[in-house]
Write a protein that holds these residues in place. Structure first.
Motif, PDB file in Angstrom:
ATOM      1  N   VAL A  32       0.855  -1.190   0.000  1.00 53.99           N
ATOM      2  CA  VAL A  32       0.000   0.000   0.000  1.00 53.99           C
ATOM      3  C   VAL A  32       0.888   1.236   0.000  1.00 53.99           C
ATOM      4  CG1 VAL A  32      -1.802   1.285   1.231  1.00 53.99           C
ATOM      5  CG2 VAL A  32      -1.752  -1.226   1.358  1.00 53.99           C
ATOM      6  N   ASN A  33       0.756   2.080  -1.011  1.00 52.51           N
ATOM      7  CA  ASN A  33       1.500   3.342  -1.027  1.00 52.51           C
ATOM      8  C   ASN A  33       0.654   4.438  -0.396  1.00 52.51           C
ATOM      9  OD1 ASN A  33       4.021   4.679  -2.376  1.00 52.51           O
ATOM     10  ND2 ASN A  33       2.328   6.109  -2.723  1.00 52.51           N
ATOM     11  N   ILE A  34       1.161   5.017   0.678  1.00 54.57           N
ATOM     12  CA  ILE A  34       0.474   6.153   1.301  1.00 54.57           C
ATOM     13  C   ILE A  34       1.259   7.407   0.915  1.00 54.57           C
ATOM     14  CG2 ILE A  34      -0.243   7.215   3.482  1.00 54.57           C
ATOM     15  CD1 ILE A  34      -0.429   4.445   4.717  1.00 54.57           C
ATOM     16  N   GLY A  35       0.668   8.217   0.078  1.00 58.62           N
ATOM     17  CA  GLY A  35       1.354   9.434  -0.390  1.00 58.62           C
ATOM     18  C   GLY A  35       0.400  10.195  -1.293  1.00 58.62           C
ATOM     19  N   ILE A  36       0.671  11.471  -1.489  1.00 60.09           N
ATOM     20  CA  ILE A  36      -0.251  12.305  -2.289  1.00 60.09           C
ATOM     21  C   ILE A  36       0.553  13.219  -3.210  1.00 60.09           C
ATOM     22  CG2 ILE A  36      -0.438  14.238  -0.620  1.00 60.09           C
ATOM     23  CD1 ILE A  36      -3.532  14.114  -1.143  1.00 60.09           C
ATOM     24  N   GLY A  37      -0.105  13.800  -4.196  1.00 59.90           N
ATOM     25  CA  GLY A  37       0.569  14.711  -5.136  1.00 59.90           C
ATOM     26  C   GLY A  37       1.654  13.953  -5.867  1.00 59.90           C
TER      27      GLY A  37
ATOM     28  N   VAL B  18      -3.280   4.955  -1.222  1.00 55.78           N
ATOM     29  CA  VAL B  18      -4.092   5.785  -0.334  1.00 55.78           C
ATOM     30  C   VAL B  18      -3.485   7.182  -0.416  1.00 55.78           C
ATOM     31  CG1 VAL B  18      -4.912   6.191   2.004  1.00 55.78           C
ATOM     32  CG2 VAL B  18      -4.565   3.852   1.213  1.00 55.78           C
ATOM     33  N   ALA B  19      -4.253   8.121  -0.949  1.00 55.94           N
ATOM     34  CA  ALA B  19      -3.725   9.477  -1.120  1.00 55.94           C
ATOM     35  C   ALA B  19      -4.532  10.493  -0.308  1.00 55.94           C
ATOM     36  CB  ALA B  19      -3.738   9.859  -2.594  1.00 55.94           C
TER      37      ALA B  19
ATOM     38  N   ILE C 108       3.991   1.562   2.360  1.00 54.43           N
ATOM     39  CA  ILE C 108       5.095   2.471   2.015  1.00 54.43           C
ATOM     40  C   ILE C 108       4.593   3.891   2.271  1.00 54.43           C
ATOM     41  CG2 ILE C 108       6.599   3.339   0.186  1.00 54.43           C
ATOM     42  CD1 ILE C 108       6.259   0.684  -1.264  1.00 54.43           C
ATOM     43  N   VAL C 109       5.208   4.571   3.210  1.00 52.67           N
ATOM     44  CA  VAL C 109       4.813   5.958   3.473  1.00 52.67           C
ATOM     45  C   VAL C 109       5.754   6.847   2.661  1.00 52.67           C
ATOM     46  CG1 VAL C 109       4.316   7.695   5.221  1.00 52.67           C
ATOM     47  CG2 VAL C 109       4.156   5.257   5.809  1.00 52.67           C
ATOM     48  N   ALA C 110       5.198   7.436   1.602  1.00 55.63           N
ATOM     49  CA  ALA C 110       6.019   8.198   0.651  1.00 55.63           C
ATOM     50  C   ALA C 110       5.703   9.678   0.787  1.00 55.63           C
ATOM     51  CB  ALA C 110       5.724   7.727  -0.769  1.00 55.63           C
ATOM     52  N   SER C 111       6.645  10.424   1.313  1.00 57.23           N
ATOM     53  CA  SER C 111       6.413  11.854   1.468  1.00 57.23           C
ATOM     54  C   SER C 111       7.750  12.580   1.488  1.00 57.23           C
ATOM     55  CB  SER C 111       5.657  12.132   2.773  1.00 57.23           C
ATOM     56  OG  SER C 111       5.548  13.521   2.983  1.00 57.23           O
TER      57      SER C 111
ATOM     58  N   THR D 216       3.167  16.211   5.283  1.00 58.29           N
ATOM     59  CA  THR D 216       1.917  16.436   4.563  1.00 58.29           C
ATOM     60  C   THR D 216       0.754  15.834   5.353  1.00 58.29           C
ATOM     61  OG1 THR D 216       3.137  16.415   2.510  1.00 58.29           O
ATOM     62  CG2 THR D 216       0.771  16.061   2.327  1.00 58.29           C
ATOM     63  N   LEU D 217      -0.231  16.680   5.619  1.00 59.00           N
ATOM     64  CA  LEU D 217      -1.370  16.304   6.469  1.00 59.00           C
ATOM     65  C   LEU D 217      -1.986  14.960   6.071  1.00 59.00           C
ATOM     66  CD1 LEU D 217      -3.624  17.313   8.568  1.00 59.00           C
ATOM     67  CD2 LEU D 217      -4.874  17.994   6.524  1.00 59.00           C
ATOM     68  N   GLU D 218      -2.340  14.849   4.799  1.00 57.52           N
ATOM     69  CA  GLU D 218      -3.049  13.650   4.336  1.00 57.52           C
ATOM     70  C   GLU D 218      -2.220  12.392   4.605  1.00 57.52           C
ATOM     71  OE1 GLU D 218      -2.516  16.425   2.648  1.00 57.52           O
ATOM     72  OE2 GLU D 218      -4.177  16.914   1.286  1.00 57.52           O
ATOM     73  N   THR D 219      -0.950  12.466   4.240  1.00 53.49           N
ATOM     74  CA  THR D 219      -0.085  11.293   4.330  1.00 53.49           C
ATOM     75  C   THR D 219       0.154  10.910   5.789  1.00 53.49           C
ATOM     76  OG1 THR D 219       0.917  11.953   2.264  1.00 53.49           O
ATOM     77  CG2 THR D 219       2.178  10.403   3.609  1.00 53.49           C
ATOM     78  N   LEU D 220       0.397  11.909   6.630  1.00 50.63           N
ATOM     79  CA  LEU D 220       0.671  11.588   8.039  1.00 50.63           C
ATOM     80  C   LEU D 220      -0.574  11.025   8.725  1.00 50.63           C
ATOM     81  CD1 LEU D 220       3.100  14.317   9.352  1.00 50.63           C
ATOM     82  CD2 LEU D 220       3.565  12.114   8.322  1.00 50.63           C
ATOM     83  N   GLN D 221      -1.722  11.593   8.433  1.00 53.25           N
ATOM     84  CA  GLN D 221      -2.967  11.083   9.050  1.00 53.25           C
ATOM     85  C   GLN D 221      -3.242   9.660   8.580  1.00 53.25           C
ATOM     86  OE1 GLN D 221      -5.940  12.926  10.609  1.00 53.25           O
ATOM     87  NE2 GLN D 221      -4.640  14.605  11.250  1.00 53.25           N
ATOM     88  N   ASN D 222      -3.072   9.424   7.295  1.00 56.50           N
ATOM     89  CA  ASN D 222      -3.319   8.064   6.774  1.00 56.50           C
ATOM     90  C   ASN D 222      -2.308   7.070   7.340  1.00 56.50           C
ATOM     91  OD1 ASN D 222      -5.651   8.241   5.126  1.00 56.50           O
ATOM     92  ND2 ASN D 222      -4.470   9.330   3.557  1.00 56.50           N
TER      93      ASN D 222
END
Ligand code: F6P
Length: 550
Positions: A151-156, A182-183, A205-208, A213-219
């Motif tokens: 699962v990739n957790i990251g946005i943008g 999950v973005a 995978i927490v990608a930031s 970044t709010l979204e990524t840290l909360q997820n």
């Protein structure tokens, strides 16, 4: 709003304005009819991509003047500055070296006196090792089972580029694994993914790049809490989490083991990070070798961009055509339409690459531009979109240049479906160029036996003006190499346009204000008291939210 004025601080700008006037009475149909060599003159091939730009409102003089404009803007010097690690992102005092990530040469690339190539090579080796550990079944979860879900957790930029590349390379996916993204901060998205995965066999995978970044840290926090709730002990969390960031302290605070951490550097812009360690999911989905093939495809485009003369340079030509339409012809947007299901995410990625890079108005000296800059970027997938918005492309009042991206072959031949798909792209491109005249419509209706009165009533509605500019980009096939080349080509297009518009294409201050206001307003949402100190709209909407959430 600024008017779509010419870029009159460049000497050649006057020429282009005059050429625009001259061409305004010319139809693309006539340009083709009068010049059988048009296709040969306005096509080129680079890094496995073929570009046909013959259906543009151009002639040799226009192209020569656009290239002159690129020279007057100092494009060759700026290009050298970027590739050599000068701090061209001047508001953040950073080099811009995503190109180093896909460099396989031996020459050093220096940033602040340090050769960055050894750490890039080292990180690639670690990505390869981590990928192989997952594929071999050696990466075990807290109950001793091998990883099956990633699962990739990251946005943008920590999401869009990967998704585009991973879906583009669907035929190369390694069997036996499922990947998920999950973005958004929308809890529906995380819930849907968690519903599908098994806590014993899932790697997050927490990608930031910033790890702030709010979204990524909360997820990431919610995913961690879910793992604990499902029976994973605190000390085993490290078996299920990998993190990628420039901010190694924040990763440490989050509790991710150092050996599960990959570095990133401030000279990689978020929207250009798919080539970096942020591409770990890509490597795990398609295998490291295919990830590297994608990097090499991008490297081939970099070499073309650096070495081909400007007049035969694909990113330069696509960029300057955009400048022609935005600054001299009054266009406001540009559409990208992929005729390949596997390239369905490309328009979304290009939206970030282009609009976050060139959606700006301030020059280096602080002055505001008096001309249009970044276009509104949008698009989708053919043939679906023909049944949605193409009507406006053909008969609407706006000038919207389109790039059709249509591979010549498919990975999945079924009957004549692919020839039909390609033909549809071709037909849309041709229809935009030639349109249908009143005379043609009258003739067509008359052949059906329609009365003269009825023909006169209906004919104007069926006229299609044509003269709508478009490019066809035709790779032989979507492979890891052509995926890399295509994305890199558009990155350089955006860079060239930023040079012409005298922007810093590599910062993104505009997205900050919304984040800051969000941080303030969450306090109002949390508070039991009625909000009265904001504007009346914000006060009223907070009240409405609380009505249903008290
Ligand atoms: O939207 C702003 C932005 O900074 C993008 O440039 C970036 O790609 C995205 O947020 C995610 O940032 P990060 O990778 O630091 O979480």
């Amino acid at each position: 709003m600024t008017s779509p004025s010419a870029l009159d601080h460049f000497p050649v700008s006057g020429n282009l304005t005059a050429l625009q006037k001259e061409l305004s009475n010319t139809h693309l149909r006539d340009l083709f009819a009068n010049d059988p060599s048009r296709f040969d003159r306005y096509t080129l091939e680079a890094a496995g991509l073929f570009l046909d730009y013959s259906k543009h409102l151009i002639n040799d003089e226009v192209m020569a003047s656009l290239i002159k404009l690129a020279e007057e803007a100092g494009l060759p010097e700026k290009r050298t500055a970027m590739f050599s690690g000068e701090k061209i992102n001047y508001t953040e005092k950073r080099a811009v070296l995503h190109t180093a990530l896909r460099n396989f040469g031996d020459a050093p690339i220096m940033v602040d006196g340090e050769d960055i190539m050894p750490m890039i090579r080292d990180t690639r080796a670690r990505m390869k090792a981590m990928t192989e550990q997952v594929h071999s079944g050696d990466w075990l979860g807290h109950t001793g089972k091998p990883v099956k879900h990633i699962v990739n957790i990251g946005i943008g930029g920590s999401y869009l580029g990967l998704k585009t590349a991973i879906n583009a390379m669907t035929p190369y996916h390694v069997a036996g694994f499922e990947h998920h993204f999950v973005a958004n901060i929308d809890p529906n998205e995380l819930s849907e993914v968690l519903r599908k995965v098994d806590p014993e066999t899932t790697l997050f995978i927490v990608a930031s790049k910033s790890f702030s970044t709010l979204e990524t840290l909360q997820n990431a926090q919610a995913a961690r809490a879910w793992m604990i709730e499902k029976g994973c002990a605190e000390q085993d969390i490290r078996k299920h989490f990998v993190a990628i960031s420039t901010n190694l302290n924040a990763i440490d605070q989050f509790g991710i083991a150092q050996e599960n951490t990959l570095p990133l550097w401030d000279w990689v812009g978020g929207r250009y990070s798919l080539w970096s360690s942020i591409g770990l999911l890509t490597s795990m989905v398609v295998g490291y070798d295919n990830f590297e093939r994608m990097l090499k495809g991008a490297e081939a485009m970099d070499q073309h961009f650096c070495n081909a003369p400007l007049a035969e340079n694909m990113p330069v030509i696509t960029a300057m055509l955009g400048v022609w339409y935005q600054n001299f012809m009054g266009a406001e947007s540009q559409a990208f339409i992929s005729y390949d299901y596997f390239l369905r995410d490309l328009p979304g990625h290009l939206q970030q690459v282009d609009m976050e890079s060139n959606g700006k108005r301030t020059r280096e000296d602080g002055s505001t531009v008096n001309y249009q800059t970044g276009a509104v970027i949008w698009g989708g997938t053919g043939t679906n979109d023909q049944h949605a918005y193409h009507q406006l492309l053909h008969q609407g009042t706006r000038l919207i240049p389109v790039d059709f991206i249509a591979p010549a072959t498919t990975h999945n031949p079924i009957g004549e479906q692919h020839p039909w798909l390609f033909t549809n792209a071709l037909a849309q491109s041709q229809a935009m160029m030639q349109g249908k005249t009143l005379e043609e419509v009258r003739e067509e209706l008359s052949a059906t036996g329609m009365s003269a009165d009825e023909i006169e009533r209906l004919a104007p509605h069926k006229v299609i003006p044509g003269n709508r500019p478009n490019s066809m980009i035709v790779p032989e096939k979507i492979t890891p190499e052509t995926t890399g080349a295509l994305i890199a080509m558009y990155e350089h297009k955006v860079f060239v346009q930023g040079v012409i518009w005298q922007l810093n294409s590599f910062d993104q201050w505009g997205v900050e204000l919304g984040k800051v206001l969000g941080d303030r307003l969450i306090e109002k949402i949390r508070s039991k008291d009625e909000t009265t100190d904001q504007d009346s709209s914000t006060n009223g909407l907070i009240k409405r939210f609380k009505q249903f959430n008290s």
